[in-house]
Design an enzyme around this catalytic site. Structure first.
Site, PDB file in Angstrom:
ATOM      1  N   LYS A   1       2.201  77.796  53.977  1.00 45.08           N
ATOM      2  CA  LYS A   1       2.799  76.570  53.432  1.00 45.08           C
ATOM      3  C   LYS A   1       3.746  77.011  52.326  1.00 45.08           C
ATOM      4  CE  LYS A   1       1.629  72.089  51.337  1.00 45.08           C
ATOM      5  NZ  LYS A   1       1.994  71.171  52.443  1.00 45.08           N
TER       6      LYS A   1
ATOM      7  N   ASP B   1       6.195  76.418  49.568  1.00 43.93           N
ATOM      8  CA  ASP B   1       6.519  75.307  48.675  1.00 43.93           C
ATOM      9  C   ASP B   1       7.667  75.689  47.749  1.00 43.93           C
ATOM     10  OD1 ASP B   1       6.312  72.800  47.544  1.00 43.93           O
ATOM     11  OD2 ASP B   1       4.185  72.973  47.062  1.00 43.93           O
ATOM     12  N   MET B   2       8.287  74.664  47.153  1.00 47.46           N
ATOM     13  CA  MET B   2       9.367  74.865  46.187  1.00 47.46           C
ATOM     14  C   MET B   2       9.403  73.611  45.322  1.00 47.46           C
ATOM     15  SD  MET B   2      12.623  74.734  44.956  1.00 47.46           S
ATOM     16  CE  MET B   2      14.037  75.744  44.576  1.00 47.46           C
TER      17      MET B   2
ATOM     18  N   ASP C   1       4.512  64.144  49.400  1.00 52.09           N
ATOM     19  CA  ASP C   1       3.265  64.286  48.664  1.00 52.09           C
ATOM     20  C   ASP C   1       2.470  62.983  48.653  1.00 52.09           C
ATOM     21  OD1 ASP C   1       3.639  66.936  48.062  1.00 52.09           O
ATOM     22  OD2 ASP C   1       4.362  66.608  46.022  1.00 52.09           O
TER      23      ASP C   1
END
Length: 728
Positions: free
Chosen positions: A466, A468-469, A537
């Site tokens: 996964k 992410d940033m 999210d």
């Protein structure tokens, strides 16, 4: 749209001043203006060959040229600024000698048909009258799709005395055929509220969608659809344009007062200047366009097939049901705790277990640890391998959360390499979420990132990352490269995508999910590198429905990761029944993200049954043709339908019930009128025409008649169901 012929080809006119790009259902025609500029002559449904001579002729000017007016410029394949044009400049360049007015014209062309791949490519090379600048416009057709791919290559002669400065270098300009009116469809949003569909009349002037964050962004997505204002989900001609780029970008729709609309798309944002060095070539990212004749639904299905069949690295490989531990533990990650969750997840039928943030270094909160990518020895004394082996013994794959582009100032990496982050000397380094952005334009940063990622995947048998940033660029400087600092806006993105590509090449089994604080990095370029996108999210099922609705306009269900989380929702605190949460999440790539230790025995039993049902219908959902039915998702009664071969799956949603509205019938799409379809649950058979025109009752089981013959509903809110049909 009627199929004209099973032909995909590019041809040149006998007079060598026009080119015809034919997909299975559409035609794109290019001519040359009197100034030698390639001009779009037609882009729409295929036409008979006999009419080509008419298409090749330039269109009548809408009005005489007057002060500040050049209406025909929107039809040009590349809009050059600085000369006698005043509209949106797709190419805005300062040549050596501070020359801002290039005069480019067609110099040569090349057509290539590749019998192995079925691709056809056209390259039109234009040269500036002074000779130093060459612009090659590239067009690619791929078998099995009506999507046309375009990009540009800008080259500066090695004899040039100095750099050229690129203020704008768009990939393509698309002209929208004349019509009575224009309406645009696009998505906007924000963190936890991404991809909100808007469909409005196109104003006269310039409508710009853009990102200045360093990524594709939550606020907008690089695509637009245009119709004449009358198209529906099932009827009407829709033209759509999308940019394949994961960094900052700009898409401008220009509607001139005299008439005519164009869409110019490209990387970068206003204020960023790229340098074109003597002897070098800059290749822009791809811009994609599609014409479809079956309304917005057909447009979406065309894009979905294109992503699945032409871009997605896993092709038709189905995404597994995953469990992510974040909402159960947050940063309180321990080997024992993850094993306990893994056992519960495996019992539900989960296929992939993902350990989220908190497994590495000193990471017990978001204030430290990013950049130090090794297992925390206090919580994983023997590393991650024992956890991975335990997960494998439970029959699941193993995944990890990573955020390679970020560093906490409280980390060993930052202590050793403070120069690796985006910054300007002597300026404040603004933190977001207590972290700074590493400069992936730097070769040493790329080498470091690829080395630890490769080692992490290899040593721990990782099946899934996964990626992410979690924050935008700030103080985007590169003091070690003072003459070309702005290049980091482009080269950072290229560095990230290059590492993803090389990592997948070294580990063909590896799957990657793109995440950027939710849906902040969703685009066609990333779709060619990852298996799925973390959509938002926000996992609240009601909020997720419009998010998923907007996402589905361009991107397929197989790429849309959806989680079932706890109730009340940890972000919105809304309480939603478990079945409704599952039914919303099952409309894409299903994931579980709740704290399973707090779920009741009844909830776990229900979840096990729903996961088993999802696995039965997963192929239809992830690979089928999508039809959006009903009202606005999350607000009104709505449904999404998937059709693949002989199977049909329909998700029905009714978030709110009203006593003054009786249940209505839901009519289906994509069925054959003379075929018979059996309801898998009841065994009842229906004719295809009946289901298309009459349909079936929408949540009929929620309606009951009381003893006094008055109408009652067994449940007023959060009704949902799945109906499966199979063609007999």
């Amino acid at each position: 749209m009627t199929v004209a012929a099973n032909v995909m080809q590019i041809t040149r006119s006998a007079s060598a001043d026009a080119w015809f790009l034919e997909t299975e259902n559409t035609l794109y025609a290019i001519g040359i203006s009197g100034e030698g500029i390639p001009t779009q002559r037609y882009w729409g449904p295929r036409l008979p060959d006999a009419d080509r001579s008419r298409i090749a002729v330039g269109m009548r000017s809408r009005s005489l040229h007057s002060h500040g007016s050049r209406p025909s410029e929107v039809e040009e394949e590349v809009l050059v600024g600085g000369g006698s044009r005043w509209g949106v400049a797709g190419l805005n360049i300062v040549l050596p000698g501070a020359d801002r007015a290039p005069e480019i014209a067609v110099e040569s062309d090349e057509i290539v048909h590749d019998p192995t791949t079925g691709e056809a490519t056209l390259r039109l090379t234009l040269r500036d009258s002074k000779g130093a600048l060459a612009v090659t416009l590239c067009y690619r057709l791929r078998a099995g799709t009506d999507v046309i791919e375009r990009w540009a290559e800008l080259s500066l002669a090695s004899s040039a005395p100095e750099d050229a400065l690129l203020h704008r270098a768009d990939s393509a300009n698309w002209f929208i055929e004349d019509q009575d009116d224009y309406r645009y469809s696009a998505v906007s949003g924000y963190w936890a509220g991404e991809t909100q569909l808007e469909r409005k009349a196109l104003p006269v002037g310039e409508l710009t969608f853009t990102s200045r964050t360093g990524t594709t962004s939550h606020g907008a997505n690089p695509w637009v659809m245009l119709d004449d204002g009358t198209a529906t989900e099932d009827v009407g001609l829709v033209r759509s344009i999308a940019l394949g780029w994961s960094g900052t970008w700009r898409l401008t729709v220009q509607r001139r007062a005299e008439g005519g609309v164009s869409v110019s798309t490209g990387l970068g944002h206003d204020g960023v200047v790229q340098r074109l060095h003597p002897g070098s070539t800059l290749t822009t990212p791809s811009s994609f366009g599609q014409v479809s004749g079956g309304g917005f639904g057909a447009a979406s299905r065309g894009w979905h097939r294109f992503v699945r069949e032409q871009l997605r690295p896993g092709g038709d490989q189905l995404n597994p049901v995953l469990y992510n531990s974040w909402e159960a533990t947050e940063f309180a990650v321990t080997e024992e705790g993850q094993v306990a969750l893994a056992r519960q997840a495996a019992a539900l039928g989960v296929e992939l277990f993902v350990v989220d943030d908190g497994w590495f270094s000193t990471r017990t909160d978001d204030r430290g640890g990013l950049g130090d990518w090794w297992p925390d020895p206090r919580r994983f004394p023997d590393g991650l391998r024992p956890l991975r082996d335990e997960i494998a013994a439970l029959g699941m794959q193993f995944g990890l959360w990573v955020e390679p582009e970020m560093v906490n100032p409280r980390s060993e990496l930052y202590s050793e390499h403070p120069d690796w982050v985006l910054h300007f000397d002597g300026r404040h380094r603004a933190e977001r979420r207590n972290q700074l952005v590493l400069n992936f334009a730097r070769d040493d940063v790329r080498v470091w990132a690829l080395e630890w990622l490769d080692r992490l995947v290899e040593e721990n048998g990782i099946d899934f990352l996964k990626w992410d940033m979690n924050r935008p660029f700030t103080q985007a400087g590169w003091p070690e490269n003072p003459s070309d600092q702005d290049s980091l806006w482009v080269e950072h993105t290229r560095g990230v995508t290059d590492i993803m590509r090389r990592l997948r090449e070294a580990h063909p089994h590896l799957r990657i999910e793109s995440c950027a604080g939710g849906g902040g990095r969703v685009d066609l370029a990333m779709a060619a590198l990852v298996d799925e996108f973390w959509t938002s999210d926000n996992t609240d099922a009601i909020d997720r429905q419009p998010i998923q609705h907007g996402f589905s306009q361009l991107y397929p269900a197989i790429g849309m990761t959806n989680w079932v989380t706890d109730s009340p929702n940890p972000l919105t605190f809304r309480e939603v029944p478990l079945e409704y949460r599952f039914h919303v999440a099952m409309a894409g790539a299903l994931g579980i993200g709740g704290d399973l230790s707090g779920w009741s025995a009844e909830e776990l039993e229900t979840s096990t049954a729903l996961i088993a049902q999802y696995k039965r219908i997963r192929e239809v959902v992830q690979l089928g043709d999508l039809h959006r039915l009903g009202g606005m998702p999350g607000r009104d009664r709505s449904a999404v339908q998937y059709v693949r071969d002989d199977r049909v799956v329909v998700f029905c949603y009714e978030p709110r019930r009203s006593l003054d509205r009786s249940p209505r019938h839901l009519t289906l799409r994509g069925l054959e009128d003379d075929a018979r379809y059996r309801d898998v649950a009841t065994g009842e058979e229906y004719g295809g025409a009946y289901l298309r025109h009459r349909g079936f009752s929408f949540h009929e089981d929620a309606l009951v008649i009381a003893a006094n013959d008055s109408l009652r509903f067994s449940q007023r809110d959060f009704l949902s169901s799945i109906v499966e049909f199979v063609r007999v």
